[in-house]
Design an enzyme around this catalytic site. Sequence first.
Site, PDB file in Angstrom:
ATOM      1  N   SER A  97       3.980  -4.066   5.655  1.00 50.96           N
ATOM      2  CA  SER A  97       2.852  -4.840   6.169  1.00 50.96           C
ATOM      3  C   SER A  97       2.871  -6.288   5.703  1.00 50.96           C
ATOM      4  O   SER A  97       2.191  -7.127   6.297  1.00 50.96           O
ATOM      5  CB  SER A  97       1.533  -4.180   5.748  1.00 50.96           C
ATOM      6  OG  SER A  97       1.421  -4.122   4.340  1.00 50.96           O
ATOM      7  N   HIS A 131       9.160  -7.039  -1.424  1.00 44.13           N
ATOM      8  CA  HIS A 131       8.432  -6.511  -2.580  1.00 44.13           C
ATOM      9  C   HIS A 131       8.915  -5.110  -2.895  1.00 44.13           C
ATOM     10  O   HIS A 131       9.110  -4.296  -2.012  1.00 44.13           O
ATOM     11  CB  HIS A 131       6.919  -6.509  -2.357  1.00 44.13           C
ATOM     12  CG  HIS A 131       6.474  -5.928  -1.052  1.00 44.13           C
ATOM     13  ND1 HIS A 131       6.622  -6.579   0.155  1.00 44.13           N
ATOM     14  CD2 HIS A 131       5.882  -4.744  -0.762  1.00 44.13           C
ATOM     15  CE1 HIS A 131       6.124  -5.829   1.123  1.00 44.13           C
ATOM     16  NE2 HIS A 131       5.686  -4.707   0.592  1.00 44.13           N
ATOM     17  N   HIS A 186       7.655  -1.827  -4.710  1.00 46.14           N
ATOM     18  CA  HIS A 186       6.538  -1.093  -5.299  1.00 46.14           C
ATOM     19  C   HIS A 186       7.075  -0.330  -6.513  1.00 46.14           C
ATOM     20  O   HIS A 186       8.088   0.371  -6.395  1.00 46.14           O
ATOM     21  CB  HIS A 186       5.992  -0.043  -4.323  1.00 46.14           C
ATOM     22  CG  HIS A 186       5.442  -0.578  -3.037  1.00 46.14           C
ATOM     23  ND1 HIS A 186       4.092  -0.651  -2.774  1.00 46.14           N
ATOM     24  CD2 HIS A 186       6.068  -1.019  -1.908  1.00 46.14           C
ATOM     25  CE1 HIS A 186       3.903  -1.123  -1.545  1.00 46.14           C
ATOM     26  NE2 HIS A 186       5.091  -1.359  -0.992  1.00 46.14           N
TER      27      HIS A 186
HETATM   28  P1  5GP Z   1       3.903  -2.742   2.315  1.00 44.96           P
HETATM   29  O1  5GP Z   1       2.860  -2.012   3.135  1.00 44.96           O
HETATM   30  O2  5GP Z   1       4.330  -4.026   2.995  1.00 44.96           O
HETATM   31  O3  5GP Z   1       5.051  -1.906   1.859  1.00 44.96           O
HETATM   32  O4  5GP Z   1       3.161  -3.140   0.962  1.00 44.96           O
HETATM   33  C1  5GP Z   1       2.244  -4.180   0.889  1.00 44.96           C
HETATM   34  C2  5GP Z   1       1.330  -3.875  -0.273  1.00 44.96           C
HETATM   35  O5  5GP Z   1       0.587  -5.056  -0.571  1.00 44.96           O
HETATM   36  C3  5GP Z   1       0.312  -2.769  -0.006  1.00 44.96           C
HETATM   37  O6  5GP Z   1       0.501  -1.696  -0.945  1.00 44.96           O
HETATM   38  C4  5GP Z   1      -1.044  -3.459  -0.178  1.00 44.96           C
HETATM   39  O7  5GP Z   1      -2.011  -2.645  -0.808  1.00 44.96           O
HETATM   40  C5  5GP Z   1      -0.684  -4.681  -1.009  1.00 44.96           C
HETATM   41  N1  5GP Z   1      -1.553  -5.818  -0.795  1.00 44.96           N
HETATM   42  C6  5GP Z   1      -2.002  -6.292   0.406  1.00 44.96           C
HETATM   43  N2  5GP Z   1      -2.772  -7.377   0.223  1.00 44.96           N
HETATM   44  C7  5GP Z   1      -2.828  -7.583  -1.121  1.00 44.96           C
HETATM   45  C8  5GP Z   1      -3.488  -8.581  -1.922  1.00 44.96           C
HETATM   46  O8  5GP Z   1      -4.164  -9.486  -1.434  1.00 44.96           O
HETATM   47  N3  5GP Z   1      -3.322  -8.474  -3.267  1.00 44.96           N
HETATM   48  C9  5GP Z   1      -2.573  -7.483  -3.848  1.00 44.96           C
HETATM   49  N4  5GP Z   1      -2.472  -7.478  -5.180  1.00 44.96           N
HETATM   50  N5  5GP Z   1      -1.925  -6.551  -3.115  1.00 44.96           N
HETATM   51  C10 5GP Z   1      -2.060  -6.606  -1.772  1.00 44.96           C
END
Ligand code: 5GP
Length: 115
Positions: free
Chosen positions: A96, A101, A103
């Site tokens: 998203s 990144h 995790h």
């Molecule tokens: P993805 O879905 O791209 O693998 O991970 C994006 C992550 O960013 C998600 O786990 C989401 O909770 C985290 N995230 C989204 N917006 C923010 C934010 O404004 N601050 C922080 N610390 N994490 C965020």
Amino acid sequence: MTADCLFCAIVSGDIPADVVHRDDDAVAFRDIDPKAPVHVLVIPTSHCATVVELAHQDPARVGHLLSVAGDVARAEGVAESGYRIVTNTGPSAGQSVHHVHFHVLGGRDLTWPPG
Ligand code: 5GP
Ligand code: ZN
């Protein structure tokens, strides 16, 4: 810095985050919506959309991010119990935020596949 990138804004400090590690090449901060007791995101300070692009451009930086992920796991107390490092790539995987990144997840049972 890339305009309209959430994680570039966290690197610059324009958007606040609970930062647990920062160096010239990487920032680690707690996920805003944690999926485990320990849920930290490790990102490069310079913008790149996916980990595979970063691996092609600068493989040492991928290694550095993983090294920081290990340091974070140790500092968070999950190095011995175990943890998962995840990086989603593309829409079907649920990426998203289009800034690399990792995790770092730990502190509960994460065995896979479940059951
Ligand atoms: P993805 O879905 O791209 O693998 O991970 C994006 C992550 O960013 C998600 O786990 C989401 O909770 C985290 N995230 C989204 N917006 C923010 C934010 O404004 N601050 C922080 N610390 N994490 C965020
Ligand atoms: Zn970015």
